[in-house]
Scaffold this motif. Sequence first.
Motif, PDB file in Angstrom:
ATOM      1  N   VAL A  31       1.005  -1.164  -0.018  1.00  0.00           N
ATOM      2  CA  VAL A  31       0.106  -0.038   0.122  1.00  0.00           C
ATOM      3  C   VAL A  31       1.089   1.167  -0.103  1.00  0.00           C
ATOM      4  O   VAL A  31       0.754   2.169  -0.891  1.00  0.00           O
ATOM      5  CB  VAL A  31      -1.123  -0.059   1.240  1.00  0.00           C
ATOM      6  CG1 VAL A  31      -1.687   1.361   1.392  1.00  0.00           C
ATOM      7  CG2 VAL A  31      -1.878  -1.131   1.141  1.00  0.00           C
ATOM      8  N   GLN A  32       1.764   1.180   0.842  1.00  0.00           N
ATOM      9  CA  GLN A  32       2.835   2.546   0.819  1.00  0.00           C
ATOM     10  C   GLN A  32       3.653   2.649  -0.318  1.00  0.00           C
ATOM     11  O   GLN A  32       3.783   3.844  -0.557  1.00  0.00           O
ATOM     12  CB  GLN A  32       3.711   2.216   2.296  1.00  0.00           C
ATOM     13  CG  GLN A  32       3.087   2.393   3.552  1.00  0.00           C
ATOM     14  CD  GLN A  32       3.702   2.019   4.745  1.00  0.00           C
ATOM     15  OE1 GLN A  32       4.962   1.821   4.628  1.00  0.00           O
ATOM     16  NE2 GLN A  32       3.156   1.749   5.727  1.00  0.00           N
ATOM     17  N   THR A  33       4.004   1.605  -0.657  1.00  0.00           N
ATOM     18  CA  THR A  33       5.064   1.874  -1.983  1.00  0.00           C
ATOM     19  C   THR A  33       4.280   2.007  -3.329  1.00  0.00           C
ATOM     20  O   THR A  33       5.094   2.116  -4.245  1.00  0.00           O
ATOM     21  CB  THR A  33       6.071   0.688  -1.945  1.00  0.00           C
ATOM     22  OG1 THR A  33       5.713  -0.428  -2.058  1.00  0.00           O
ATOM     23  CG2 THR A  33       6.840   0.857  -0.383  1.00  0.00           C
TER      24      THR A  33
ATOM     25  N   ARG B  64      -7.918  -2.469  -1.849  1.00  0.00           N
ATOM     26  CA  ARG B  64      -7.245  -1.131  -1.040  1.00  0.00           C
ATOM     27  C   ARG B  64      -6.466  -0.229  -2.112  1.00  0.00           C
ATOM     28  O   ARG B  64      -5.816  -0.806  -2.970  1.00  0.00           O
ATOM     29  CB  ARG B  64      -6.394  -1.648  -0.055  1.00  0.00           C
ATOM     30  CG  ARG B  64      -7.050  -1.681   1.316  1.00  0.00           C
ATOM     31  CD  ARG B  64      -6.114  -1.850   2.369  1.00  0.00           C
ATOM     32  NE  ARG B  64      -5.544  -1.031   2.855  1.00  0.00           N
ATOM     33  CZ  ARG B  64      -4.410  -0.833   3.743  1.00  0.00           C
ATOM     34  NH1 ARG B  64      -4.123  -2.325   4.435  1.00  0.00           N
ATOM     35  NH2 ARG B  64      -3.876  -0.078   4.436  1.00  0.00           N
ATOM     36  N   GLU B  65      -6.714   1.087  -1.843  1.00  0.00           N
ATOM     37  CA  GLU B  65      -6.073   1.924  -2.767  1.00  0.00           C
ATOM     38  C   GLU B  65      -4.497   2.026  -2.065  1.00  0.00           C
ATOM     39  O   GLU B  65      -4.006   2.284  -1.048  1.00  0.00           O
ATOM     40  CB  GLU B  65      -6.465   3.536  -2.609  1.00  0.00           C
ATOM     41  CG  GLU B  65      -5.810   4.576  -3.404  1.00  0.00           C
ATOM     42  CD  GLU B  65      -6.496   5.809  -3.110  1.00  0.00           C
ATOM     43  OE1 GLU B  65      -7.810   5.972  -3.267  1.00  0.00           O
ATOM     44  OE2 GLU B  65      -5.763   6.852  -3.173  1.00  0.00           O
ATOM     45  N   VAL B  66      -3.564   1.933  -3.368  1.00  0.00           N
ATOM     46  CA  VAL B  66      -2.009   1.824  -2.938  1.00  0.00           C
ATOM     47  C   VAL B  66      -1.689   3.303  -3.509  1.00  0.00           C
ATOM     48  O   VAL B  66      -2.167   4.054  -3.870  1.00  0.00           O
ATOM     49  CB  VAL B  66      -1.554   0.762  -3.667  1.00  0.00           C
ATOM     50  CG1 VAL B  66      -1.770  -0.487  -3.553  1.00  0.00           C
ATOM     51  CG2 VAL B  66      -1.260   1.054  -5.080  1.00  0.00           C
ATOM     52  N   HIS B  67      -0.332   3.356  -2.804  1.00  0.00           N
ATOM     53  CA  HIS B  67       0.360   4.856  -3.266  1.00  0.00           C
ATOM     54  C   HIS B  67       0.109   5.170  -4.768  1.00  0.00           C
ATOM     55  O   HIS B  67       0.591   4.348  -5.624  1.00  0.00           O
ATOM     56  CB  HIS B  67       1.671   4.778  -2.860  1.00  0.00           C
ATOM     57  CG  HIS B  67       2.585   5.962  -3.030  1.00  0.00           C
ATOM     58  ND1 HIS B  67       2.512   7.014  -2.290  1.00  0.00           N
ATOM     59  CD2 HIS B  67       3.490   6.329  -4.020  1.00  0.00           C
ATOM     60  CE1 HIS B  67       3.239   8.027  -2.988  1.00  0.00           C
ATOM     61  NE2 HIS B  67       3.908   7.540  -3.961  1.00  0.00           N
ATOM     62  N   GLY B  68      -0.185   6.279  -5.126  1.00  0.00           N
ATOM     63  CA  GLY B  68      -0.134   6.574  -6.633  1.00  0.00           C
ATOM     64  C   GLY B  68      -1.707   6.438  -7.109  1.00  0.00           C
ATOM     65  O   GLY B  68      -2.115   6.712  -8.352  1.00  0.00           O
TER      66      GLY B  68
END
Length: 466
Positions: free
Chosen positions: A214-216, A273-277
């Motif tokens: 998620v973060q990357t 889930r929405e990931v970074h970007g």
Amino acid sequence: MGMRSPHLLHLYSHPAPSPSSLLEPEGRVATRGRPVARVWGMQGWRLGWCLFLEWARREEEQAEGDGVLAGWPGRAREKTAPPVVGLGTLGPGLQPGMADSAETRKLVYLVTGGCGFLGEHVVRMLLQREPRLSELRVFDLHLGAWLEELKTGPVQVTAIQGDVTQAHEVAAAVAGAHVVIHTAGLVDVFGRASPETIYEVNVQGTKNVIEACVQTGTRFLVYTSSMEVVGPNIKRHPFYRGNEDTPYEAIHRHPYPCSKAQAERLVLEANGREVHGGLSLVTCALRPTGIYGEGHQIMRDFYHQGLRLGGRLFRAIPASVEHGRVYVGNVAWMHVLVAQELEQRAALMGGQVYYCYDESPYKSYEDFNMEFLGPCGLRLVDTRLLVPYWLLMLLATLNALLQWLLRPLLLYAPLLNPYTLAVANTTFTVSTNKAQRHFGYKPLFSWEDSRTRTIRWVKAMEGSAP
Ligand SMILES: NC(=O)C1=CN([C@@H]2O[C@H](COP(=O)(O)OP(=O)(O)OC[C@H]3O[C@@H](n4cnc5c(N)ncnc54)[C@H](O)[C@@H]3O)[C@@H](O)[C@H]2O)C=CC1
Ligand SMILES: C[C@H](CCCC(C)(C)O)[C@H]1CC[C@H]2[C@@H]3[C@H](O)CC4=CC(=O)CC[C@]4(C)[C@H]3CC[C@]12C
């Protein structure tokens, strides 16, 4: 289960090793309580290798005979293996017959637990069957020396010593990866590790992998779950030729199945889930039944036990109890196929579970093992009348008691305990085609191939019977 066998090494074909001077350290990953983790990799040499590989492949096509099962399935063997189905099997932009080229190699894969029994097969399968691979990151608590031999090919193989329970180590390894195949886990049903440690690795470790994605901004996550998340349950209800939709009361007490079930749930809930970007995460979970094949530690233990007992093993489980088994090469192949298909079929496959299956016959755990150990000189002695189930359960309970009493002094962790006895004594087999329907899976290795390969591995083990 994590011990590697040197004999596994020469079962696979690989490019010749390069001089060690080619292997240059590329980076570092900090680890807690251990020396700073080394990250090795190799840049360059790609184009030359691509040309060499294409040449070697054609040579192999011409030269390969039928009887020799020296490496991963070569082209000649594929004649017997079913053709690989699925639109995206070779990936977008790469057509069958198209030469391997640096331009088509653009994906970064991360395999956690990549030095384990299954992980090693996944790593080797990716190198063989994912033509879009540019970098393969192999993340494990213990790195295998065999990784060195992989660093000479066209794909950059990056070995990362790290711990899935350490969120920052996981995040550093995940950053920039397109796909994560999360096989790392603590496989312990013998009481070697504490329940806390099992949860820490299997549940917290999986949380860390999800959060890192998620973060990357990594979008595709394939999780190695287990049939154990379903059963056998504590009531020892049989699961006979069931599939992903078969109702079953999945109630567990043992930390291993409980931790795998929790982790699987986390992975499936993370789908979307929405990931970074801004894009969404696509996840899915594979549930192998009992895996066997080259590198299987328990098979090795049984084999050595049989040799010590003068070539005999004693039956403890009735032949009528069926136990699901699947060849490690097919489990690895299913992981690779899922990883390749997740993008194209996100709507269908995202958040789904798939049992791992192949053509391995339904048998009892011991009778199945004898398919390999028999040709290696062991025989199974029938003792059912001598050792009834109640007596085995008594011995298993005694073992558990001894384990508890001796814990302050030493680790006593025999194969027989109430949990393993119950699992081995409860019918649990799957019969499904969900993976075929959803992403065109067909076993890459026939039962004959799987059996031959496993027998050859057992025979190559040190201390083998002549
Ligand atoms: N062996 C079997 O019959 C089955 C295994 N599975 C699952 O398949 C996966 C792989 O299992 P196996 O290959 O059999 O086990 P294994 O023990 O051979 O491999 C697990 C790997 O994970 C690594 N690992 C453990 N803790 C770690 C940590 N904290 N950080 C980083 N790496 C860590 C180990 O070093 C090892 O290389 C596991 O998730 C297991 O639950 C599922 C069904 C059946
Ligand atoms: C060790 C058991 C066999 C010994 C039984 C005895 C002592 C009576 O002879 C193994 C029987 C079934 C195995 C388990 C099963 O294959 C399912 C598994 C799935 C996993 O995800 C991890 C491994 C395992 C729990 C596997 C472990 C060994 C057995 C209990």
